[in-house]
Design a protein around this motif. Structure first.
Motif, short mmCIF file in Angstrom:
data_model
loop_
_atom_site.label_atom_id
_atom_site.label_comp_id
_atom_site.label_asym_id
_atom_site.label_seq_id
_atom_site.Cartn_x
_atom_site.Cartn_y
_atom_site.Cartn_z
N VAL A 1 65.06 98.07 22.23
CA VAL A 1 66.41 97.75 22.66
C VAL A 1 66.40 96.84 23.88
CG1 VAL A 1 66.66 99.76 24.18
CG2 VAL A 1 68.69 98.73 23.12
N GLU A 2 65.33 96.90 24.69
CA GLU A 2 65.22 96.07 25.89
C GLU A 2 64.44 94.79 25.65
OE1 GLU A 2 63.30 98.57 28.66
OE2 GLU A 2 64.93 100.01 28.82
N GLY A 3 63.62 94.78 24.61
CA GLY A 3 62.69 93.68 24.40
C GLY A 3 63.31 92.31 24.23
N PRO A 4 64.35 92.14 23.39
CA PRO A 4 64.89 90.79 23.19
C PRO A 4 65.35 90.12 24.48
CG PRO A 4 65.63 92.23 21.45
CD PRO A 4 64.92 93.11 22.44
N GLY A 5 66.01 90.88 25.35
CA GLY A 5 66.44 90.31 26.62
C GLY A 5 65.26 89.93 27.49
N ARG A 6 64.24 90.78 27.51
CA ARG A 6 63.04 90.48 28.29
C ARG A 6 62.32 89.24 27.75
NH1 ARG A 6 60.65 95.36 30.53
NH2 ARG A 6 58.65 94.25 30.62
N GLN A 7 62.25 89.14 26.43
CA GLN A 7 61.61 87.97 25.83
C GLN A 7 62.37 86.70 26.20
OE1 GLN A 7 60.55 88.05 21.70
NE2 GLN A 7 60.02 90.21 21.73
N ARG A 8 63.67 86.77 26.08
CA ARG A 8 64.50 85.60 26.38
C ARG A 8 64.27 85.13 27.81
NH1 ARG A 8 69.42 83.80 24.05
NH2 ARG A 8 70.75 82.62 25.48
N THR A 9 64.28 86.08 28.75
CA THR A 9 64.07 85.73 30.15
C THR A 9 62.69 85.14 30.38
OG1 THR A 9 65.57 87.49 30.88
CG2 THR A 9 63.97 86.67 32.49
N ALA A 10 61.65 85.73 29.76
CA ALA A 10 60.28 85.25 29.93
C ALA A 10 60.11 83.84 29.42
CB ALA A 10 59.30 86.19 29.23
N VAL A 11 60.70 83.54 28.28
CA VAL A 11 60.57 82.20 27.71
C VAL A 11 61.31 81.17 28.56
CG1 VAL A 11 61.09 80.75 25.72
CG2 VAL A 11 60.16 83.03 25.37
N ILE A 12 62.53 81.50 28.99
CA ILE A 12 63.28 80.57 29.82
C ILE A 12 62.54 80.29 31.12
CG2 ILE A 12 65.39 80.32 31.19
CD1 ILE A 12 66.88 81.77 28.95
N GLU A 13 61.98 81.33 31.73
CA GLU A 13 61.23 81.12 32.98
C GLU A 13 59.99 80.28 32.76
OE1 GLU A 13 60.51 85.02 34.43
OE2 GLU A 13 62.49 85.25 35.35
N ALA A 14 59.36 80.43 31.59
CA ALA A 14 58.15 79.66 31.29
C ALA A 14 58.46 78.19 31.08
CB ALA A 14 57.46 80.22 30.05
N LEU A 15 59.71 77.86 30.74
CA LEU A 15 60.08 76.47 30.47
C LEU A 15 60.57 75.77 31.73
CD1 LEU A 15 61.93 76.83 27.04
CD2 LEU A 15 59.69 75.83 27.47
N GLY A 16 59.96 76.04 32.87
CA GLY A 16 60.34 75.40 34.11
C GLY A 16 59.91 73.95 34.15
N ALA A 17 60.62 73.16 34.95
CA ALA A 17 60.27 71.75 35.10
C ALA A 17 58.97 71.61 35.88
CB ALA A 17 61.40 71.02 35.81
N GLY A 18 58.27 70.51 35.64
CA GLY A 18 57.06 70.20 36.40
C GLY A 18 55.80 70.86 35.89
N TRP A 19 55.83 71.40 34.70
CA TRP A 19 54.64 72.04 34.18
C TRP A 19 53.58 71.02 33.81
CZ3 TRP A 19 56.35 74.56 28.87
CH2 TRP A 19 56.96 73.59 28.07
N THR A 20 52.34 71.39 33.90
CA THR A 20 51.23 70.48 33.59
C THR A 20 50.46 70.92 32.35
OG1 THR A 20 49.76 71.73 35.07
CG2 THR A 20 50.95 69.83 36.01
N ARG A 21 50.77 72.11 31.81
CA ARG A 21 50.14 72.57 30.58
C ARG A 21 51.08 73.57 29.93
NH1 ARG A 21 48.29 77.70 31.11
NH2 ARG A 21 48.10 78.54 33.22
N LEU A 22 50.82 73.85 28.65
CA LEU A 22 51.67 74.81 27.96
C LEU A 22 51.49 76.18 28.60
CD1 LEU A 22 53.58 74.98 25.50
CD2 LEU A 22 51.63 75.81 24.18
N PRO A 23 52.55 76.80 29.09
CA PRO A 23 52.43 78.10 29.78
C PRO A 23 51.84 79.17 28.87
CG PRO A 23 54.58 77.13 30.16
CD PRO A 23 53.94 76.31 29.09
N ASP A 24 51.18 80.12 29.47
CA ASP A 24 50.57 81.23 28.74
C ASP A 24 51.10 82.53 29.34
OD1 ASP A 24 49.08 82.62 26.98
OD2 ASP A 24 47.12 82.09 27.82
#
Length: 279
Positions: free
Chosen positions: A39-62
């Motif tokens: 029940v909590e996972g989808p929201g956590r996943q959404r937040t994690a992916v959005i945070e990983a898509l920050g500007a200025g990245w130099t490689r695909l986040p892991d």
């Protein structure tokens, strides 16, 4: 990013499906109480992916490894989130329909290439099996449930909870049963309708199940869709029965019976899909 009004098809694998390092990691993960409830996972996943898509990245986040967990009396089963693949998909989606100069600024071409390679790897079942590419344990469908998912389950496998503040509708079954059901459905569909889109969709689901350990558990979770449906509607939902009835009609050559079941299913889930336009 997917809407939280989504359904989920998940596979939980036993620890023996993972290498020794992963087994140790998941045991420690569970013992430390880090496992996330569905029940909590989808929201956590959404937040994690959005945070990983920050500007200025130099490689695909892991992103760090997270998972849903099923514990039984004699086994521990894990459904990893595979967030790196979700990040790769989101990176590619972020470029869709955006002017090239903006797309390149947000997701540079070199990173888009890395993301495409990650997505292509997991879409190739052969590479998953032969080269150990991480399997995607969870499929997501927004604003509805794909009809092919219902093929995998029996109505008796339903778990419905309609308590205040805790509502859920899930089906769980052994993967061996899900594979047999998809095989039977494919046989019926090939004989009755040939290589139609529904046949190809069921075949795709059957191929996906072949990637996992034979003692896995398959789960269909209505997820956030339960917030769109009343308790009465959830209790009366007979989608797996309609799918089974339609297939039985096709196997007997009773096209009208199969068509009636299909039309009822399509109308039911189209009504849910139309709610997206009201959002």
């Amino acid at each position: 990013m997917p809407s939280l009004f989504a359904s989920y098809l998940r596979v939980y694998e036993p620890l023996t499906a993972f290498d020794r390092d992963r087994q140790s990691y998941w045991r420690r993960y569970v013992s430390e109480g880090r496992a996330v409830a569905p029940v909590e996972g989808p929201g956590r996943q959404r937040t994690a992916v959005i945070e990983a898509l920050g500007a200025g990245w130099t490689r695909l986040p892991d992103p760090p490894d997270e998972a849903y967990v099923l514990e039984t009396d004699d086994s521990l089963l894990v459904c990893p989130w595979n967030l790196r693949i979700r990040v790769a998909e989101a990176a590619l989606s972020a470029r869709d329909g955006v002017p090239a100069v903006l797309a390149d600024a947000f997701v540079p071409p070199v990173l888009a290439g890395q993301a495409r390679a990650v997505v292509d790897d997991w879409r190739s079942g052969a590479r998953v099996l032969e080269h150990g590419v991480p399997r995607v344990h969870e499929q997501i469908a927004t604003w509805g449930v794909p009809l092919r998912w219902f093929v995998l389950f029996d109505p008796t496998e339903r778990d419905l909870v309609t308590q205040p503040g805790r509502r859920a509708l899930r089906y769980r079954t052994e993967i061996s049963k899900a594979r047999r059901r998809s095989s039977r459905a494919l046989s019926v569909l090939r004989k009755s309708v040939g290589e139609a889109p529904i046949t190809e969709a069921v075949e795709e689901a059957a191929r996906w199940l072949e990637e996992f350990h034979p003692r896995s558990v398959v789960e269909l979770d209505y997820g956030g869709l339960v917030d769109l449906l009343s308790d009465e509607t959830l209790a009366a939902d007979d989608s797996p029965e309609l799918v089974a009835g339609g297939l039985a009609g096709l196997s007997r050559g009773e096209a009208d019976e199969a068509s009636a079941a299909y039309d009822k299913l399509v109308a039911r889930w189209r009504a849910v899909q139309l709610l997206e336009r009201c959002n």
